[in-house]
Design an enzyme around this catalytic site. Structure first.
Site, PDB file in Angstrom:
ATOM      1  N   GLN A 125       0.745  -1.293  -0.013  1.00  0.00           N
ATOM      2  CA  GLN A 125      -0.077  -0.069  -0.019  1.00  0.00           C
ATOM      3  C   GLN A 125       0.753   1.374   0.084  1.00  0.00           C
ATOM      4  OE1 GLN A 125      -2.859  -0.460   3.351  1.00  0.00           O
ATOM      5  NE2 GLN A 125      -4.522  -1.321   2.036  1.00  0.00           N
ATOM      6  N   ASP A 128       2.055   2.118  -3.492  1.00  0.00           N
ATOM      7  CA  ASP A 128       0.742   2.258  -4.575  1.00  0.00           C
ATOM      8  C   ASP A 128       0.796   3.579  -5.040  1.00  0.00           C
ATOM      9  OD1 ASP A 128      -1.264   1.952  -6.224  1.00  0.00           O
ATOM     10  OD2 ASP A 128      -2.644   0.806  -4.660  1.00  0.00           O
TER      11      ASP A 128
END
Length: 364
Positions: A125, A128
């Site tokens: 994450q 990202d």
């Protein structure tokens, strides 16, 4: 280990791949950083800012001395031709639409890592970059829509009378769509949204939006959390639903994308023409073909008084914040390919993140 930051050359691009604060952190980790002169000016980062952070400012031809080269947009063939063998490149690469570029990189034995291919898993994450940029695009789309609309967003009761709140409809409840919902609600709009993924309902409603959904017996979500392309039956269901919804909206934000494919055409000619004069459509998918009829890349088109905003590169319109987030994504990615003890690159091709982003084969 020497890292080089190239100046972006793509039209409408104002971002820079690394920011002075991230340069400072990289230097503390043992890197040396070269920054092409003027690379950060469009994002409010001067050469002096980079120099004060410990970077060396160099001319374009000197940047290719670096072992690792970073950009926001795909490298050009001209840039690849100037790279040394065994250089490492990190950028949004969009490999499957850039076959000539990928093959040029491979022919020079250059390792390329594509930031647009970061998998949507919890461990990844913080790397990202697609999500970090989409988040800002959703925010900016609302502001641009508000600026183009001839009325205010919130309910306003005055001595002269009451102004009803603007109605706001978001197509696609991914990262950009959810941020658009949150921003429109904060500005006082009445917000509804649609997505082919039934799992989006809870997220939309948690932000105060009304979820508009065409029921389907099929699973329309990929294992990676993206929307699937609709078949003809589901397209008809969705079109009927949207036809009755869009005509009553003041602003429509289009964010629907399918990875590796042309953006689905969702807002038809008929739907655009059914909207009242003065309404606004922001098409964030315009560079991938567009979700709305009449949208054109880089233009604002007016049809029967409806403004269709087709700006390219929405994140670049808030380039300072977009650069800060992209630079942090790159820093986090570097941490999984750089061994800080041995001070060298270690690329584990069995790592699920590396496996997803490492472009190590030619594309035909």
């Amino acid at each position: 280990m020497l890292i080089g930051v190239l100046k972006e050359s793509k039209e409408f691009e104002k971002r820079v791949a690394l920011t002075p604060d991230i340069v400072k952190l990289l230097i503390k980790k043992g890197f040396q950083v070269l920054v092409e002169t003027g690379a950060g000016l469009s994002s409010a980062f001067s050469d002096l800012n980079f120099k004060d952070s410990g970077a060396k400012i160099v001319e374009a031809h000197e940047i290719y001395e670096a072992k690792i080269l970073v950009k926001v947009n795909p490298f050009t063939i001209l840039e690849v031709n100037q790279m040394k063998s065994e250089t490492v490149c990190i950028s949004f690469l969009y490999a499957y639409t850039q076959a000539d570029l990928v093959n040029a990189l491979k022919s020079k034995n250059i390792s390329a890592f594509s930031m647009d291919a970061i998998p949507r898993i919890s461990r990844a994450q913080k790397m990202d970059a697609l999500s970090s940029q989409a988040n800002l695009a959703g925010y900016k789309a609302v502001l641009l829509g508000a600026n183009a609309l001839g009325k205010i967003f919130p309910l306003m009761m005055t001595a002269a009378g009451t102004i009803t709140p603007a109605k706001f409809f978001v197509i696609g409840a991914g990262v950009a769509g959810l941020q658009a919902i949150a921003t429109a609600k904060r500005l006082g709009g009445v917000v509804s949204a649609t997505d082919v993924r039934s799992s989006s309902k809870e997220q939309v409603e948690s932000l105060g939006g009304k979820f508009v959904f065409a029921e389907s017996s099929k699973n329309l979500e990929t294992s990676g959390g993206y929307a699937k392309e609709l078949d003809e039956e589901d397209k008809k269901k969705q079109e009927e639903l949207l036809k009755n919804t869009i005509k009553n909206q003041d602003i429509v934000i289009c964010t629907a994308l399918i990875p590796g494919k042309k953006a689905p055409r969702i807002v038809t000619d008929e739907m655009v023409k059914s909207m009242k004069s003065g309404s606004v459509i922001c098409d964030l998918a315009v560079e991938q073909g567009g979700n709305s009829a009449f949208s054109e890349p880089g233009k604002i088109v007016v049809i029967n008084g409806v403004k269709i905003i087709g700006h390219k590169n929405f994140p670049s319109r808030i380039s300072e914040s977009a650069s800060i987030l992209f630079a942090k994504n790159v820093l986090n990615f570097l941490e999984i390919i750089y061994d800080k003890v041995e001070k060298k690159l270690k690329i584990d091709e069995n790592d699920e993140i590396i496996k997803a982003v490492y472009i190590n084969k030619e594309i035909s």
